[in-house]
Design a protein around this motif. Structure first.
Motif, short mmCIF file in Angstrom:
data_model
loop_
_atom_site.label_atom_id
_atom_site.label_comp_id
_atom_site.label_asym_id
_atom_site.label_seq_id
_atom_site.Cartn_x
_atom_site.Cartn_y
_atom_site.Cartn_z
N VAL A 189 0.87 -1.18 0.00
CA VAL A 189 0.00 0.00 0.00
C VAL A 189 0.90 1.23 0.00
O VAL A 189 1.79 1.36 0.85
CB VAL A 189 -0.93 0.00 1.23
N PRO A 190 0.71 2.14 -0.97
CA PRO A 190 1.58 3.32 -1.02
C PRO A 190 1.26 4.29 0.12
O PRO A 190 0.14 4.35 0.62
CB PRO A 190 1.26 3.95 -2.37
N ARG A 191 2.29 5.04 0.51
CA ARG A 191 2.10 6.05 1.55
C ARG A 191 1.14 7.13 1.05
O ARG A 191 0.96 7.29 -0.16
CB ARG A 191 3.43 6.66 1.96
N GLU A 192 0.58 7.86 1.97
CA GLU A 192 -0.29 8.99 1.59
C GLU A 192 0.53 10.03 0.83
O GLU A 192 1.66 10.34 1.21
CB GLU A 192 -0.86 9.66 2.84
N ASN A 193 -0.03 10.55 -0.23
CA ASN A 193 0.64 11.60 -1.00
C ASN A 193 -0.44 12.40 -1.74
O ASN A 193 -0.89 11.99 -2.81
CB ASN A 193 1.64 11.01 -1.99
N PRO A 194 -0.86 13.54 -1.21
CA PRO A 194 -1.90 14.34 -1.87
C PRO A 194 -1.45 14.92 -3.21
O PRO A 194 -2.29 15.35 -4.00
CB PRO A 194 -2.21 15.44 -0.86
N ALA A 195 -0.15 14.92 -3.49
CA ALA A 195 0.36 15.44 -4.77
C ALA A 195 0.57 14.32 -5.79
O ALA A 195 1.16 14.55 -6.85
CB ALA A 195 1.68 16.17 -4.53
N ARG A 196 0.07 13.12 -5.50
CA ARG A 196 0.31 11.96 -6.37
C ARG A 196 -0.37 12.12 -7.73
O ARG A 196 -1.50 12.59 -7.84
CB ARG A 196 -0.18 10.69 -5.70
N VAL A 197 0.35 11.69 -8.75
CA VAL A 197 -0.15 11.61 -10.12
C VAL A 197 0.25 10.25 -10.68
O VAL A 197 0.98 9.50 -10.03
CB VAL A 197 0.40 12.75 -11.02
N VAL A 198 -0.21 9.98 -11.89
CA VAL A 198 0.12 8.71 -12.54
C VAL A 198 0.82 9.00 -13.86
O VAL A 198 0.32 9.78 -14.68
CB VAL A 198 -1.15 7.88 -12.83
N VAL A 199 1.96 8.36 -14.05
CA VAL A 199 2.60 8.35 -15.36
C VAL A 199 2.02 7.13 -16.06
O VAL A 199 2.25 5.99 -15.64
CB VAL A 199 4.14 8.24 -15.27
N GLU A 200 1.22 7.38 -17.09
CA GLU A 200 0.56 6.31 -17.83
C GLU A 200 1.29 6.11 -19.16
O GLU A 200 1.40 7.05 -19.94
CB GLU A 200 -0.90 6.65 -18.07
N ILE A 201 1.78 4.91 -19.37
CA ILE A 201 2.59 4.61 -20.55
C ILE A 201 1.83 3.68 -21.48
O ILE A 201 1.52 2.54 -21.11
CB ILE A 201 3.93 3.96 -20.13
N ARG A 202 1.53 4.17 -22.68
CA ARG A 202 0.92 3.31 -23.70
C ARG A 202 2.08 2.59 -24.38
O ARG A 202 2.92 3.18 -25.02
CB ARG A 202 0.14 4.14 -24.71
N ILE A 203 2.14 1.28 -24.17
CA ILE A 203 3.28 0.48 -24.59
C ILE A 203 3.29 0.28 -26.11
O ILE A 203 2.29 -0.09 -26.70
CB ILE A 203 3.29 -0.85 -23.87
N THR A 204 4.46 0.54 -26.71
CA THR A 204 4.63 0.37 -28.16
C THR A 204 5.62 -0.72 -28.51
O THR A 204 5.63 -1.22 -29.63
CB THR A 204 5.11 1.68 -28.80
N ARG A 205 6.47 -1.10 -27.53
CA ARG A 205 7.46 -2.16 -27.79
C ARG A 205 7.78 -2.87 -26.49
O ARG A 205 7.90 -2.25 -25.45
CB ARG A 205 8.73 -1.56 -28.36
N VAL A 206 7.93 -4.19 -26.61
CA VAL A 206 8.32 -5.02 -25.47
C VAL A 206 9.59 -5.76 -25.84
O VAL A 206 9.67 -6.41 -26.90
CB VAL A 206 7.21 -6.03 -25.13
N LEU A 207 10.58 -5.64 -24.98
CA LEU A 207 11.85 -6.34 -25.16
C LEU A 207 12.09 -7.20 -23.94
O LEU A 207 11.57 -6.93 -22.87
CB LEU A 207 13.00 -5.34 -25.31
N GLY A 208 12.90 -8.23 -24.09
CA GLY A 208 13.25 -8.98 -22.90
C GLY A 208 13.75 -10.38 -23.16
O GLY A 208 13.75 -10.87 -24.28
N ASN A 209 14.15 -10.98 -22.06
CA ASN A 209 14.60 -12.37 -22.03
C ASN A 209 14.08 -12.96 -20.74
O ASN A 209 14.68 -12.80 -19.68
CB ASN A 209 16.14 -12.42 -22.09
N VAL A 210 12.91 -13.58 -20.85
CA VAL A 210 12.26 -14.16 -19.67
C VAL A 210 12.07 -15.64 -19.91
O VAL A 210 11.66 -16.05 -20.96
CB VAL A 210 10.90 -13.48 -19.38
#
Length: 129
Positions: A108-129
């Protein structure tokens, strides 16, 4: 995004610290530790943060089209990077939803009245899983 394998989806549900890379006005990368949640079906990654942070300012400076960003996590030989366009969400519904997702993956995140969301629309996925 719906074609992501279950291993990659599961990797993004595990509790891992991530990094987020934005680009400063002078073109240099700004890389910072963050918590990231992935909504694979929607093709969206989210980062909760304070509205006055550098990452938020970098995204806002890009204008309405959003900023090119990347979020990454690594665990030994397994890694994944999500690239996309980020925008800032300030409405209470978006913030509440992002906080709920964060609590499911991390804590659970701490209280933060200045909180916003960085919302990322994904265009590419890379990885080795």
């Amino acid at each position: 995004m719906k074609d992501l394998g279950e291993e990659l989806r599961a990797f993004w549900r595990e509790r891992h610290l991530c990094t987020m890379t934005t680009v400063r006005a002078d073109g240099t990368p700004h890389v910072i530790p963050v918590g990231v949640t992935l909504d694979a079906d929607a093709g969206i990654a989210r980062v909760i943060t304070s509205g006055g942070s550098h990452k938020v300012r970098h995204v806002l400076a890009a204008g309405d089209e959003g900023a090119a960003v990347a979020v990454c996590q690594v665990d030994g030989r397994r890694w994944s990077t999500l690239e996309g366009r980020a925008v800032i969400r300030t409405d209470p519904e978006s913030v509440s939803d992002a906080e709920r997702r964060y609590a499911e993956r991390y804590r659970v995140p701490r209280e933060n009245p200045a909180r916003v969301v960085v919302e990322i629309r994904i265009t590419r996925v890379l990885g080795n899983v």
